[in-house]
Design an enzyme around this catalytic site. Sequence first.
Site, PDB file in Angstrom:
ATOM      1  CG  HIS A  44      -2.006   1.063   1.100  1.00 56.86           C
ATOM      2  ND1 HIS A  44      -2.962   1.056   0.108  1.00 56.86           N
ATOM      3  CD2 HIS A  44      -2.261   2.170   1.838  1.00 56.86           C
ATOM      4  CE1 HIS A  44      -3.769   2.102   0.261  1.00 56.86           C
ATOM      5  NE2 HIS A  44      -3.361   2.799   1.300  1.00 56.86           N
ATOM      6  CG  HIS A  73      -1.867   6.814  -0.910  1.00 57.80           C
ATOM      7  ND1 HIS A  73      -2.805   6.281  -1.774  1.00 57.80           N
ATOM      8  CD2 HIS A  73      -2.252   6.443   0.331  1.00 57.80           C
ATOM      9  CE1 HIS A  73      -3.720   5.628  -1.057  1.00 57.80           C
ATOM     10  NE2 HIS A  73      -3.406   5.707   0.212  1.00 57.80           N
ATOM     11  CD  GLN A 106      -0.856  10.238   1.259  1.00 58.29           C
ATOM     12  OE1 GLN A 106      -0.591   9.524   2.226  1.00 58.29           O
ATOM     13  NE2 GLN A 106      -2.074  10.310   0.729  1.00 58.29           N
ATOM     14  NE  ARG A 116     -10.486  13.511   3.950  1.00 56.99           N
ATOM     15  CZ  ARG A 116     -11.678  13.076   3.511  1.00 56.99           C
ATOM     16  NH1 ARG A 116     -11.769  11.887   2.953  1.00 56.99           N
ATOM     17  NH2 ARG A 116     -12.744  13.811   3.643  1.00 56.99           N
ATOM     18  CG  HIS A 153     -10.144   6.395  -2.044  1.00 57.99           C
ATOM     19  ND1 HIS A 153     -10.698   6.690  -0.822  1.00 57.99           N
ATOM     20  CD2 HIS A 153      -8.868   6.834  -1.990  1.00 57.99           C
ATOM     21  CE1 HIS A 153      -9.795   7.292  -0.057  1.00 57.99           C
ATOM     22  NE2 HIS A 153      -8.682   7.386  -0.749  1.00 57.99           N
ATOM     23  NE  ARG A 188     -13.972   7.432   4.347  1.00 61.02           N
ATOM     24  CZ  ARG A 188     -12.727   7.672   3.997  1.00 61.02           C
ATOM     25  NH1 ARG A 188     -12.392   8.807   3.433  1.00 61.02           N
ATOM     26  NH2 ARG A 188     -11.792   6.776   4.224  1.00 61.02           N
ATOM     27  CG  HIS A 235      -8.188   3.483   1.713  1.00 60.37           C
ATOM     28  ND1 HIS A 235      -8.179   4.236   0.569  1.00 60.37           N
ATOM     29  CD2 HIS A 235      -6.906   3.460   2.153  1.00 60.37           C
ATOM     30  CE1 HIS A 235      -6.951   4.657   0.326  1.00 60.37           C
ATOM     31  NE2 HIS A 235      -6.154   4.200   1.258  1.00 60.37           N
ATOM     32  CD  GLU A 260      -6.814   5.182   7.591  1.00 58.96           C
ATOM     33  OE1 GLU A 260      -7.450   5.410   6.538  1.00 58.96           O
ATOM     34  OE2 GLU A 260      -5.652   5.577   7.788  1.00 58.96           O
ATOM     35  CG  HIS A 319      -5.938   1.472   6.805  1.00 59.12           C
ATOM     36  ND1 HIS A 319      -4.589   1.622   7.018  1.00 59.12           N
ATOM     37  CD2 HIS A 319      -6.274   2.383   5.847  1.00 59.12           C
ATOM     38  CE1 HIS A 319      -4.133   2.598   6.231  1.00 59.12           C
ATOM     39  NE2 HIS A 319      -5.133   3.065   5.515  1.00 59.12           N
ATOM     40  CG  ASP A 339      -1.252   4.656   3.948  1.00 59.44           C
ATOM     41  OD1 ASP A 339      -1.439   5.439   3.020  1.00 59.44           O
ATOM     42  OD2 ASP A 339      -2.128   4.429   4.809  1.00 59.44           O
TER      43      ASP A 339
HETATM   44  C1  NGQ Z   1      -5.586   8.447   1.174  1.00 58.02           C
HETATM   45  N1  NGQ Z   1      -5.000   7.860   3.413  1.00 58.02           N
HETATM   46  O1  NGQ Z   1      -6.313   8.093   0.263  1.00 58.02           O
HETATM   47  O2  NGQ Z   1      -4.472   8.922   0.988  1.00 58.02           O
HETATM   48  C2  NGQ Z   1      -6.082   8.260   2.582  1.00 58.02           C
HETATM   49  C3  NGQ Z   1      -6.665   9.532   3.083  1.00 58.02           C
HETATM   50  C4  NGQ Z   1      -9.109   9.246   2.700  1.00 58.02           C
HETATM   51  C5  NGQ Z   1      -5.195   7.053   4.409  1.00 58.02           C
HETATM   52  N2  NGQ Z   1      -6.385   6.563   4.555  1.00 58.02           N
HETATM   53  C6  NGQ Z   1      -7.866   9.967   2.339  1.00 58.02           C
HETATM   54  N3  NGQ Z   1      -4.225   6.735   5.247  1.00 58.02           N
HETATM   55  O3  NGQ Z   1      -9.070   8.127   3.202  1.00 58.02           O
HETATM   56  O4  NGQ Z   1     -10.165   9.811   2.464  1.00 58.02           O
HETATM   57 ZN    ZN Z   2      -4.148   4.600   1.734  1.00 59.40          ZN
END
Ligand code: NGQ
Ligand code: ZN
Length: 452
Positions: free
Chosen positions: A56, A58, A61, A83, A208, A211, A231, A234, A268, A319
């Site tokens: 995992h 991104h 980041q 975020r 994703h 959500r 995801h 989490e 997660h 991550d």
């Molecule tokens: C992400 N990161 O997609 O980068 C997410 C944050 C979200 C983590 N969940 C954004 N650690 O989940 O909406």
């Molecule tokens: Zn992530």
Amino acid sequence: MPQFHARAALLPTGWAADVLIEADAAGTIAAVTPGAAPGAADRLRGAVVPGVPNLHSHAFQRAMAGGAERRSPAGQDSFWSWRDTMYRFVGRLTPEDAEAVAAQLQVELLEWGFTGLAEFHYLHHQPDGTPYDSIAEMALRHLAAARRTGIGLTLLPSLYRHGGIFGRDPVPGQRRFLNDLDPFLRIVDECRAATAGDPQCAVGMAPHSLRAVTPAMLDALPALPGPIHIHAAEQGKEVTECLAATGARPVRWLLDHAPVDARWCLIHATHMDAGEIAGLAASGAVAGLCPSTEASLGDGTFPLRDYLDAGGRLGIGTDSHVGVSARDELRQLETSQRLALHERAVATTEAAPHPGRRLLDAALAGGAQASGRPLGGIAPGLRCDLVELDADHPSLVGRTGDSLLDAWVFSGQANPIRTVVAGAKRVVEGGRHVARLEIGESFAGTMRRLLA
Ligand code: NGQ
Ligand code: ZN
């Protein structure tokens, strides 16, 4: 054909001495022979373990790691305020920046023992949300980086359409992420075309989160090949919102409404009740654990013991890349349990008494499964991904076998990794990636510009 000779190597059957590992021209292991003479093979004089798959990432980041720690004016900092910071940060990244950051990240991951990377990629478009001339431009920057660094890559273009559970409107900070199903599938197609026939790469899909997509979108994906990552569960607030909207917790909802099986990886899966733990374990899916990020973001503690007792599969990822080391993720996974349970050696059984070995084995198997590539061991048919630990390093010297692994995972700050081989190519020598300097320079240029 590439040949390596390991003085000691961790094979699927356990530790073996004087192991000759022969690969084919494409970088896949063709034969493994313990008790062999080195002959003309490339000699690895330390202890060799399989390269670890990182399930995992991104990558962008990595450029904000360490930069989102300051208290915000309103206080009450949380995952959600982090975020918001991240959304502001993504507005500035160009495709060139994304590639420079991804390459630097991959260099660091390789130096710290990860030989494969699953890139959960959602930063698709220009800052105002307009697609680039080539819709997969940003995704393919990760591929370009991987071809420079030598890391194996599972590209997981992410489907992101909404801004909250089941159909809420997105916020402006999410513009660069958004696609309807059709343009998303074009990105997936372009990634497949660009990686076709390349054994260092695979392509999957990443809705994703609950959500960001609708149930109908989730239904459409399993018809296509490749791993599916999402995801899930989490944060506590995410569980509450999902319960309110659907009557079910996120992992429960997925188990009941999506065909969750061995192709799936739930990233997660921190907040699960007993039924969800049993259900996820029984599904054959992988829990994608990211211990350093989960700690950094205040996510909570994964129910490791119950999940392992239920036969659950797991892998590790970095991550947000506040950490980039395979052994540190394994270390934190175990030590977070010790803090929560007031016990030691949590990830062990009578038959598997070394937590370093047990967690490494789990991360190899689960990471391979979630990567959709033949990885995770030193055996014919698997990619030739090797990590040589310097057995004479002060943190390991005098130890062998699983005791050496425990010492690697649970002690020291220095990096005892000496050589890393990815797809039968040496990419790290003497602890340093072969292109570390030039990649580091272009990363530094990007960072100075981004932070100016
Ligand atoms: C992400 N990161 O997609 O980068 C997410 C944050 C979200 C983590 N969940 C954004 N650690 O989940 O909406
Ligand atoms: Zn992530």
